[in-house]
Write a protein that holds these residues in place. Structure first.
Motif, PDB file in Angstrom:
ATOM      1  N   UNK A  57       0.814  -1.228   0.000  1.00 37.35           N
ATOM      2  CA  UNK A  57       0.000   0.000   0.000  1.00 37.35           C
ATOM      3  C   UNK A  57       0.843   1.272   0.000  1.00 37.35           C
ATOM      4  N   UNK A  58       1.888   1.291   0.830  1.00 40.46           N
ATOM      5  CA  UNK A  58       2.757   2.465   0.871  1.00 40.46           C
ATOM      6  C   UNK A  58       3.528   2.660  -0.422  1.00 40.46           C
ATOM      7  N   UNK A  59       3.966   1.569  -1.035  1.00 38.75           N
ATOM      8  CA  UNK A  59       4.696   1.661  -2.298  1.00 38.75           C
ATOM      9  C   UNK A  59       3.787   2.196  -3.407  1.00 38.75           C
ATOM     10  N   UNK A  60       2.542   1.750  -3.421  1.00 40.89           N
ATOM     11  CA  UNK A  60       1.595   2.244  -4.429  1.00 40.89           C
ATOM     12  C   UNK A  60       1.355   3.743  -4.265  1.00 40.89           C
ATOM     13  N   UNK A  61       1.240   4.196  -3.023  1.00 36.63           N
ATOM     14  CA  UNK A  61       1.067   5.628  -2.773  1.00 36.63           C
ATOM     15  C   UNK A  61       2.286   6.409  -3.239  1.00 36.63           C
ATOM     16  N   UNK A 120       4.808  -4.924  -6.367  1.00 42.00           N
ATOM     17  CA  UNK A 120       3.779  -4.914  -5.325  1.00 42.00           C
ATOM     18  C   UNK A 120       2.848  -6.116  -5.474  1.00 42.00           C
ATOM     19  N   UNK A 121       2.088  -6.368  -4.413  1.00 43.59           N
ATOM     20  CA  UNK A 121       0.919  -7.237  -4.502  1.00 43.59           C
ATOM     21  C   UNK A 121      -0.232  -6.352  -4.957  1.00 43.59           C
ATOM     22  N   UNK A 122      -0.808  -6.603  -6.126  1.00 43.99           N
ATOM     23  CA  UNK A 122      -1.774  -5.651  -6.691  1.00 43.99           C
ATOM     24  C   UNK A 122      -3.072  -5.586  -5.897  1.00 43.99           C
ATOM     25  N   UNK A 123      -3.582  -4.386  -5.658  1.00 44.30           N
ATOM     26  CA  UNK A 123      -4.875  -4.225  -4.987  1.00 44.30           C
ATOM     27  C   UNK A 123      -6.010  -4.418  -5.989  1.00 44.30           C
ATOM     28  N   UNK A 124      -7.228  -4.454  -5.476  1.00 43.46           N
ATOM     29  CA  UNK A 124      -8.387  -4.550  -6.370  1.00 43.46           C
ATOM     30  C   UNK A 124      -8.487  -3.318  -7.266  1.00 43.46           C
ATOM     31  N   UNK A 125      -8.179  -2.161  -6.680  1.00 46.20           N
ATOM     32  CA  UNK A 125      -8.248  -0.918  -7.431  1.00 46.20           C
ATOM     33  C   UNK A 125      -6.999  -0.092  -7.150  1.00 46.20           C
ATOM     34  N   UNK A 126      -6.146   0.116  -8.151  1.00 47.23           N
ATOM     35  CA  UNK A 126      -4.926   0.900  -7.897  1.00 47.23           C
ATOM     36  C   UNK A 126      -5.247   2.374  -7.713  1.00 47.23           C
ATOM     37  N   UNK A 127      -4.359   3.139  -7.085  1.00 44.39           N
ATOM     38  CA  UNK A 127      -4.574   4.582  -6.955  1.00 44.39           C
ATOM     39  C   UNK A 127      -4.671   5.245  -8.329  1.00 44.39           C
ATOM     40  N   UNK A 128      -5.312   6.387  -8.361  1.00 44.93           N
ATOM     41  CA  UNK A 128      -5.459   7.127  -9.618  1.00 44.93           C
ATOM     42  C   UNK A 128      -4.092   7.455 -10.202  1.00 44.93           C
ATOM     43  N   UNK A 132      -0.509   2.606 -13.091  1.00 41.95           N
ATOM     44  CA  UNK A 132      -0.746   1.475 -13.979  1.00 41.95           C
ATOM     45  C   UNK A 132      -0.127   0.224 -13.364  1.00 41.95           C
ATOM     46  N   UNK A 133      -0.860  -0.894 -13.401  1.00 42.10           N
ATOM     47  CA  UNK A 133      -0.364  -2.163 -12.884  1.00 42.10           C
ATOM     48  C   UNK A 133      -0.049  -3.099 -14.047  1.00 42.10           C
ATOM     49  N   UNK A 134       1.157  -3.621 -14.057  1.00 41.46           N
ATOM     50  CA  UNK A 134       1.587  -4.544 -15.103  1.00 41.46           C
ATOM     51  C   UNK A 134       1.853  -5.892 -14.444  1.00 41.46           C
ATOM     52  N   UNK A 146       3.955  -4.974 -11.268  1.00 35.16           N
ATOM     53  CA  UNK A 146       4.786  -3.773 -11.257  1.00 35.16           C
ATOM     54  C   UNK A 146       3.864  -2.572 -11.358  1.00 35.16           C
ATOM     55  N   UNK A 147       3.972  -1.672 -10.407  1.00 38.33           N
ATOM     56  CA  UNK A 147       3.185  -0.441 -10.412  1.00 38.33           C
ATOM     57  C   UNK A 147       4.046   0.689 -10.956  1.00 38.33           C
ATOM     58  N   UNK A 148       3.490   1.445 -11.889  1.00 36.08           N
ATOM     59  CA  UNK A 148       4.218   2.576 -12.450  1.00 36.08           C
ATOM     60  C   UNK A 148       3.216   3.608 -12.931  1.00 36.08           C
TER      61      UNK A 148
END
Length: 306
Positions: free
Chosen positions: A133-137, A149-157, A160-162, A270-272
């Motif tokens: 969660x902190x990494x996504x933020x 990351x472990x992908x959430x149901x809905x990523x932050x605005x 992009x999740x790959x 991967x979140x980017x």
């Protein structure tokens, strides 16, 4: 009063090196009169003679030697600046800020960084470990360029999740454990085991991914650090869940077995942030994919040879 100039410093340096205004003119491509004019201007700036005119050539005065010494420094710095600007134009140095959760740091991310360094040697990779969660933020706010990351149901605005891999879950145990040597174990076989976990809250661990949500595991010890977990397991005090990404970091004495349940996996992504120019990010993503494939092959080999 005249000012020191770059051209004048070069002339003084060359005249001092060669002991001749004529040779300085030849080296710099100036006329003899242009050299004399530059020397005169530099002597006006210095407020004293810079050269003794001899029958055969010239010799720097004490003031001339001081100026030559500083000229070497100034001209050297200018050359270094010119080279740095040239390098910047050819290929600017950069950085790629990467984050990952703890088990991805065991082998996946270090191997990806090593491979990435071969592809992008001028790009630094500052690294940050944290919870997903902190990494996504951090990615969403531009503090990280990408994160495993472990992908959430809905990523932050704006994130992009790959998909990277579905990481299988294993159970690690001491060699003398009754389940050691089994090619796989079921959720029912694990129900009455004593567990080494990173938290007293099963919902915050990988426990129960294969079981009824109402299951209450018997947690024998809590250890947040993987080294401590492995030590407790090796002593026969319990078993622990190990993601496939962490298997290469297991001590040789421990035994692993696969959890036979379709839900016994952990999605890894991967979140980017979408960007127009993503050369280094693309290269790092490819390095992550290659490292993930290699680790998967290593885990399969370890299971075959166990």
């Amino acid at each position: 009063m005249s000012e020191f100039t770059v051209a004048g410093l070069r002339v003084v340096r060359e005249a001092a090196r060669h002991g001749s205004f004529s040779l300085a003119a030849d080296r710099l491509g100036y006329t003899q009169s242009a050299i004399s004019r530059q020397i005169a201007l530099m002597e006006q700036a210095a407020g004293r003679p810079l050269f003794d005119r001899l029958a055969r050539g010239v010799q720097p005065t004490e003031a001339g030697l001081v100026l030559v010494r500083h000229a070497e420094t100034v001209l050297g710095e200018l050359q270094a600046t010119r080279q740095a600007l040239q390098d910047l134009g050819e290929r600017p140095p950069g950085r790629l800020r990467v984050g990952a959760f703890a088990t991805a740091m065991a082998a996946l991310v270090p191997r990806a960084i090593a491979a990435f360094a071969g592809r992008e040697p001028r790009t630094r990779v500052p690294l940050r470990e944290g919870l997903s969660p902190g990494l996504l933020t951090a990615v969403a706010r531009g503090r990280l360029d990408l994160a495993v990351v472990t992908p959430p149901r809905q990523p932050p605005a704006g994130v992009e999740l790959i998909a990277l891999l579905d990481d299988p879950l294993f159970v690690a145990m001491a060699p003398g454990h009754p389940l050691a040597g089994h090619p796989g174990v079921t959720g029912e076989q694990l129900r009455d085991q004593r567990w080494i976990t990173g938290s007293t809250e099963p919902g915050t661990t990988l426990l129960g991914a294969w079981a009824d949500p109402a299951w209450q595991p018997e947690i024998a010890f809590v250890a947040r650090d993987w080294v401590a977990k492995f030590g407790l397991v090796a002593a026969g005090l319990g078993i622990t869940v190990v993601p496939g990404l962490a298997v290469p970091a297991l001590p040789p004495g421990l035994v692993i077995t696969r959890v036979d349940h379709p839900a016994a996996t952990r999605a890894t992504a991967v979140a980017t942030r979408p960007v127009a120019e993503a050369g280094p990010r693309r290269a790092f993503l490819e390095s992550l994919r290659d490292a993930a494939a290699d680790l998967t092959a290593e885990v399969r080999h370890r299971l075959r040879t166990a």
